[in-house]
Design a protein around this motif. Structure first.
Motif, PDB file in Angstrom:
ATOM      1  N   GLY A 159      33.646  -3.469  54.298  1.00 17.05           N
ATOM      2  CA  GLY A 159      32.756  -3.404  53.339  1.00 17.05           C
ATOM      3  C   GLY A 159      33.475  -3.480  51.678  1.00 17.05           C
ATOM      4  N   ALA A 160      32.877  -3.555  50.460  1.00 15.52           N
ATOM      5  CA  ALA A 160      33.273  -3.434  49.488  1.00 15.52           C
ATOM      6  C   ALA A 160      34.077  -2.121  49.317  1.00 15.52           C
ATOM      7  CB  ALA A 160      32.263  -3.635  48.332  1.00 15.52           C
ATOM      8  N   ALA A 161      34.988  -2.016  48.333  1.00 14.24           N
ATOM      9  CA  ALA A 161      35.931  -1.016  48.101  1.00 14.24           C
ATOM     10  C   ALA A 161      35.032   0.018  47.574  1.00 14.24           C
ATOM     11  CB  ALA A 161      36.773  -1.197  47.048  1.00 14.24           C
ATOM     12  N   GLN A 162      34.060  -0.130  46.441  1.00 13.74           N
ATOM     13  CA  GLN A 162      33.313   1.030  45.803  1.00 13.74           C
ATOM     14  C   GLN A 162      32.276   1.635  47.257  1.00 13.74           C
ATOM     15  OE1 GLN A 162      33.081  -2.095  45.217  1.00 13.74           O
ATOM     16  NE2 GLN A 162      30.660  -2.686  44.892  1.00 13.74           N
ATOM     17  N   ASP A 163      32.232   1.116  48.092  1.00 14.52           N
ATOM     18  CA  ASP A 163      31.319   1.637  49.255  1.00 14.52           C
ATOM     19  C   ASP A 163      32.225   2.462  50.394  1.00 14.52           C
ATOM     20  OD1 ASP A 163      29.151   0.494  47.714  1.00 14.52           O
ATOM     21  OD2 ASP A 163      29.249  -1.258  49.145  1.00 14.52           O
TER      22      ASP A 163
END
Length: 230
Positions: free
Chosen positions: A107-111
């Motif tokens: 998943g995305a880094a911020q998640d």
């Protein structure tokens, strides 16, 4: 309550709060999150409190260094699971995979932080339920429910109606620590106090609890250094 900074490298956030019961300026550093709080009596100006903090700068920085820096959980970070450090790496697909000292989080880094926190909470629930079942059977008692929270002041609690509450961060600690806390709270289903009779029930359930109890007192605060928020 107001926010200020102690200048330096790096600057240190200071929380100033006033208390009608305070007789002098006092200074406290939280071992959980490293927050530095100055408590002021009424009538004491902020500038006086900041001068007091400046005089204590060496002491403040020494305590913060001993505590260690917070760890922002993202790809590249190391997070303990069961007391063993795991390297957080990018994953593929949709599932989080934990194996061989690695945590693969897709998943995305911020998640990464929130996703991993959700996964660890479920893992904590499973292991705490298993431990609670085990110790409840040993003591011949039953509990009603288990809830998980991110508590700052306690690792677990027990209510008179059979509810057990645990900090989900226990999944980060060594397994014997998690087991001890479960035994401790289940023992409260027999003795709702900390009398010698209560500690005898903890011993009946767990055995010699001195090492995991000592670990919590000495190193438990480190479990709060891991920041899972984006």
């Amino acid at each position: 309550m107001s926010d200020h900074f102690l200048p330096g490298a790096p600057p240190i956030p200071l929380i100033l709060r006033r208390s009608p019961r305070a007789r002098r300026i006092s200074l406290r550093i939280s071992q959980l999150d490293g927050r530095v709080t100055l408590t002021l009596p009424r009538g004491v100006r902020d500038a006086e409190a900041l001068r007091f903090a400046a005089q204590k700068e060496e002491w403040i920085r020494g305590h913060l260094d001993a505590r260690g820096a917070d760890v922002v959980v993202r790809h590249g970070a190391h997070v303990p699971i069961g007391g063993t450090p795991h390297h957080v790496v990018p994953g593929v697909g949709r599932r989080i995979e934990i194996a061989a000292g690695r945590i693969a989080v897709p998943g995305a880094a911020q998640d990464v932080g929130p996703r991993l926190a959700g996964h660890l909470k479920q893992l904590a629930r499973n292991r705490l339920a298993e431990a609670s079942d085990h110790f409840a059977a040993r003591l011949g008692v039953r509990y009603d429910r288990i809830t998980l929270r991110d508590t700052r002041s306690r690792w677990g609690s027990c209510t008179a109606d059979g509810g057990l509450m645990y900090s989900w961060r226990l999944i980060l600690a060594p397994p014997e620590v998690l087991s001890y806390v479960a035994a401790h709270e289940v023992a409260h289903l027999v003795e709702m106090n900390h009398s010698p009779a209560f500690w005898a029930r903890v011993t009946d359930a767990y055995g010699d609890y001195s090492r995991p109890r000592g670990w919590l007192r000495g190193q438990g605060g480190d479990l709060h250094r891991y920041r899972f928020a984006p």
